[in-house]
Design a protein around this motif. Structure first.
Motif, PDB file in Angstrom:
ATOM      1  N   LEU A  92       0.809  -1.225   0.000  1.00 24.21           N
ATOM      2  CA  LEU A  92       0.000   0.000   0.000  1.00 24.21           C
ATOM      3  C   LEU A  92       0.838   1.269   0.000  1.00 24.21           C
ATOM      4  O   LEU A  92       0.329   2.333  -0.349  1.00 24.21           O
ATOM      5  CB  LEU A  92      -0.941   0.000   1.210  1.00 24.21           C
ATOM      6  CG  LEU A  92      -2.040  -1.060   1.187  1.00 24.21           C
ATOM      7  CD1 LEU A  92      -2.816  -1.048   2.492  1.00 24.21           C
ATOM      8  CD2 LEU A  92      -2.974  -0.867  -0.005  1.00 24.21           C
ATOM      9  N   THR A  93       2.096   1.175   0.381  1.00 24.15           N
ATOM     10  CA  THR A  93       2.912   2.384   0.481  1.00 24.15           C
ATOM     11  C   THR A  93       3.875   2.574  -0.683  1.00 24.15           C
ATOM     12  O   THR A  93       4.195   3.702  -1.039  1.00 24.15           O
ATOM     13  CB  THR A  93       3.736   2.391   1.786  1.00 24.15           C
ATOM     14  OG1 THR A  93       4.514   1.201   1.844  1.00 24.15           O
ATOM     15  CG2 THR A  93       2.837   2.480   3.008  1.00 24.15           C
ATOM     16  N   VAL A 125       0.999   8.599  -1.077  1.00 24.03           N
ATOM     17  CA  VAL A 125       0.902   9.888  -1.788  1.00 24.03           C
ATOM     18  C   VAL A 125       2.193  10.683  -1.620  1.00 24.03           C
ATOM     19  O   VAL A 125       2.729  11.229  -2.589  1.00 24.03           O
ATOM     20  CB  VAL A 125      -0.320  10.707  -1.297  1.00 24.03           C
ATOM     21  CG1 VAL A 125      -0.292  12.116  -1.871  1.00 24.03           C
ATOM     22  CG2 VAL A 125      -1.624  10.012  -1.673  1.00 24.03           C
ATOM     23  N   ARG A 126       2.712  10.734  -0.394  1.00 21.41           N
ATOM     24  CA  ARG A 126       3.965  11.478  -0.162  1.00 21.41           C
ATOM     25  C   ARG A 126       5.113  10.895  -0.979  1.00 21.41           C
ATOM     26  O   ARG A 126       5.908  11.634  -1.559  1.00 21.41           O
ATOM     27  CB  ARG A 126       4.324  11.469   1.333  1.00 21.41           C
ATOM     28  CG  ARG A 126       3.441  12.381   2.177  1.00 21.41           C
ATOM     29  CD  ARG A 126       3.974  12.542   3.594  1.00 21.41           C
ATOM     30  NE  ARG A 126       4.085  11.293   4.322  1.00 21.41           N
ATOM     31  CZ  ARG A 126       3.091  10.730   5.013  1.00 21.41           C
ATOM     32  NH1 ARG A 126       1.907  11.301   5.057  1.00 21.41           N
ATOM     33  NH2 ARG A 126       3.290   9.595   5.664  1.00 21.41           N
ATOM     34  N   SER A 127       5.198   9.568  -1.044  1.00 21.64           N
ATOM     35  CA  SER A 127       6.260   8.922  -1.821  1.00 21.64           C
ATOM     36  C   SER A 127       6.135   9.248  -3.302  1.00 21.64           C
ATOM     37  O   SER A 127       7.132   9.513  -3.978  1.00 21.64           O
ATOM     38  CB  SER A 127       6.212   7.402  -1.627  1.00 21.64           C
ATOM     39  OG  SER A 127       6.478   7.062  -0.287  1.00 21.64           O
ATOM     40  N   ILE A 128       4.914   9.236  -3.807  1.00 17.71           N
ATOM     41  CA  ILE A 128       4.691   9.577  -5.221  1.00 17.71           C
ATOM     42  C   ILE A 128       5.104  11.023  -5.477  1.00 17.71           C
ATOM     43  O   ILE A 128       5.778  11.325  -6.467  1.00 17.71           O
ATOM     44  CB  ILE A 128       3.217   9.358  -5.618  1.00 17.71           C
ATOM     45  CG1 ILE A 128       2.869   7.867  -5.605  1.00 17.71           C
ATOM     46  CG2 ILE A 128       2.927   9.962  -6.997  1.00 17.71           C
ATOM     47  CD1 ILE A 128       1.383   7.567  -5.778  1.00 17.71           C
ATOM     48  N   GLU A 129       4.723  11.909  -4.567  1.00 19.57           N
ATOM     49  CA  GLU A 129       5.062  13.331  -4.745  1.00 19.57           C
ATOM     50  C   GLU A 129       6.569  13.556  -4.699  1.00 19.57           C
ATOM     51  O   GLU A 129       7.109  14.352  -5.471  1.00 19.57           O
ATOM     52  CB  GLU A 129       4.344  14.174  -3.685  1.00 19.57           C
ATOM     53  CG  GLU A 129       2.843  14.256  -3.935  1.00 19.57           C
ATOM     54  CD  GLU A 129       2.084  14.899  -2.794  1.00 19.57           C
ATOM     55  OE1 GLU A 129       2.631  14.983  -1.653  1.00 19.57           O
ATOM     56  OE2 GLU A 129       0.925  15.316  -3.019  1.00 19.57           O
ATOM     57  N   SER A 161       1.875   9.561 -14.809  1.00 21.74           N
ATOM     58  CA  SER A 161       1.606   8.414 -13.938  1.00 21.74           C
ATOM     59  C   SER A 161       1.611   8.841 -12.472  1.00 21.74           C
ATOM     60  O   SER A 161       0.764   8.403 -11.687  1.00 21.74           O
ATOM     61  CB  SER A 161       2.655   7.317 -14.155  1.00 21.74           C
ATOM     62  OG  SER A 161       2.583   6.824 -15.463  1.00 21.74           O
ATOM     63  N   ALA A 162       2.568   9.682 -12.105  1.00 20.74           N
ATOM     64  CA  ALA A 162       2.640  10.172 -10.727  1.00 20.74           C
ATOM     65  C   ALA A 162       1.400  10.985 -10.379  1.00 20.74           C
ATOM     66  O   ALA A 162       0.790  10.795  -9.323  1.00 20.74           O
ATOM     67  CB  ALA A 162       3.900  11.012 -10.529  1.00 20.74           C
ATOM     68  N   ASP A 163       1.020  11.904 -11.276  1.00 21.83           N
ATOM     69  CA  ASP A 163      -0.156  12.746 -11.014  1.00 21.83           C
ATOM     70  C   ASP A 163      -1.418  11.907 -10.887  1.00 21.83           C
ATOM     71  O   ASP A 163      -2.219  12.105  -9.972  1.00 21.83           O
ATOM     72  CB  ASP A 163      -0.323  13.781 -12.130  1.00 21.83           C
ATOM     73  CG  ASP A 163       0.788  14.826 -12.137  1.00 21.83           C
ATOM     74  OD1 ASP A 163       1.510  14.941 -11.116  1.00 21.83           O
ATOM     75  OD2 ASP A 163       0.937  15.519 -13.164  1.00 21.83           O
ATOM     76  N   THR A 169      -5.099   7.898  -5.383  1.00 18.72           N
ATOM     77  CA  THR A 169      -4.913   7.537  -3.979  1.00 18.72           C
ATOM     78  C   THR A 169      -5.620   8.537  -3.067  1.00 18.72           C
ATOM     79  O   THR A 169      -6.253   8.141  -2.082  1.00 18.72           O
ATOM     80  CB  THR A 169      -3.409   7.443  -3.633  1.00 18.72           C
ATOM     81  OG1 THR A 169      -2.764   6.576  -4.571  1.00 18.72           O
ATOM     82  CG2 THR A 169      -3.202   6.890  -2.230  1.00 18.72           C
ATOM     83  N   ARG A 170      -5.548   9.836  -3.392  1.00 15.90           N
ATOM     84  CA  ARG A 170      -6.267  10.843  -2.587  1.00 15.90           C
ATOM     85  C   ARG A 170      -7.773  10.588  -2.606  1.00 15.90           C
ATOM     86  O   ARG A 170      -8.455  10.734  -1.578  1.00 15.90           O
ATOM     87  CB  ARG A 170      -5.977  12.249  -3.117  1.00 15.90           C
ATOM     88  CG  ARG A 170      -4.605  12.772  -2.787  1.00 15.90           C
ATOM     89  CD  ARG A 170      -4.471  14.251  -3.184  1.00 15.90           C
ATOM     90  NE  ARG A 170      -3.084  14.585  -3.358  1.00 15.90           N
ATOM     91  CZ  ARG A 170      -2.433  14.650  -4.520  1.00 15.90           C
ATOM     92  NH1 ARG A 170      -3.063  14.423  -5.654  1.00 15.90           N
ATOM     93  NH2 ARG A 170      -1.153  14.948  -4.551  1.00 15.90           N
TER      94      ARG A 170
END
Length: 200
Positions: A92-93, A125-129, A161-163, A169-170
């Motif tokens: 999940l992370t 979300v933080r990891s993606i950002e 992909s990140a966006d 996820t949000r």
């Protein structure tokens, strides 16, 4: 990390005790053979390997009525349960994984408490950002992919992909915050994930 370990541990855990055919049936019912490496051979191999590793306990029961060898049932051990939750949390992370790992994690996320699941998804979300920020150090999305020739399409794909991953996820976080789904400790679990609404 391989999705097959999490899938098999989760399927056995849902039943309490299950033989390979039940595990295979569950995973096929979920369509896992379409979106992961959960093919029949890999499922049976994973069951045997995890029994050798002490993650599952094997029980031989009565021989097959068709005259085959004794059927083996598997039960998750304490060590297997710890491994299951470790893999679930990682699925999940982590942002840099194959889609089958996230898909598997989503299928089992309700085994966690609601607040823990929310915390893990927020960490995702933080990891993606953070990953997106490293990409745009060398690539300015507003200037378009052509700035780096056709290789710019790779960075463009990563940014999109990140966006998309972060926004998806949000949205999931908001649904969970609003009370969607039954998480651990909140009542009877959703049983529609077992064929014919079979309970474990």
């Amino acid at each position: 990390m391989s999705a097959i370990r999490l899938l098999v541990l989760g399927a056995v855990r849902q039943h309490g005790r299950a033989h390979g055919y039940q595990v295979r049936g569950d995973l096929e019912y979920w369509g896992a053979h379409e979106w992961s490496n959960a093919k029949p051979g890999s499922i049976y191999h994973a069951l045997k390997q995890m029994a050798k590793q002490g993650l599952l306990r094997a029980h031989e029961i009565a021989p097959s009525t068709a005259g085959g060898p004794p059927r083996t049932e598997y039960e998750i051990t304490e060590h297997g349960t710890a491994e299951y939750f470790k893999l679930l949390r990682q699925s999940l992370t982590a942002y840099d994984q194959k889609p089958d790992l996230l898909t598997t994690g989503l299928g089992f996320m309700v085994d966690l408490g609601r607040e823990e699941a929310l915390g893990l998804l927020e960490q995702r979300v933080r990891s993606i950002e953070e990953w997106r920020a490293t990409v745009v150090e060398d690539y300015l999305p507003e200037d378009g992919p052509q700035q780096l020739g056709h290789i710019g399409e790779i960075m463009n794909f990563w940014v999109h992909s990140a966006d998309t991953g972060a926004q998806w996820t949000r949205d999931l976080i908001e649904r969970i915050r609003a009370g969607a789904y039954t998480f651990a400790g909140e009542g009877a679990p959703f049983v529609g994930v077992l064929p014919d609404d079979e309970t474990g």
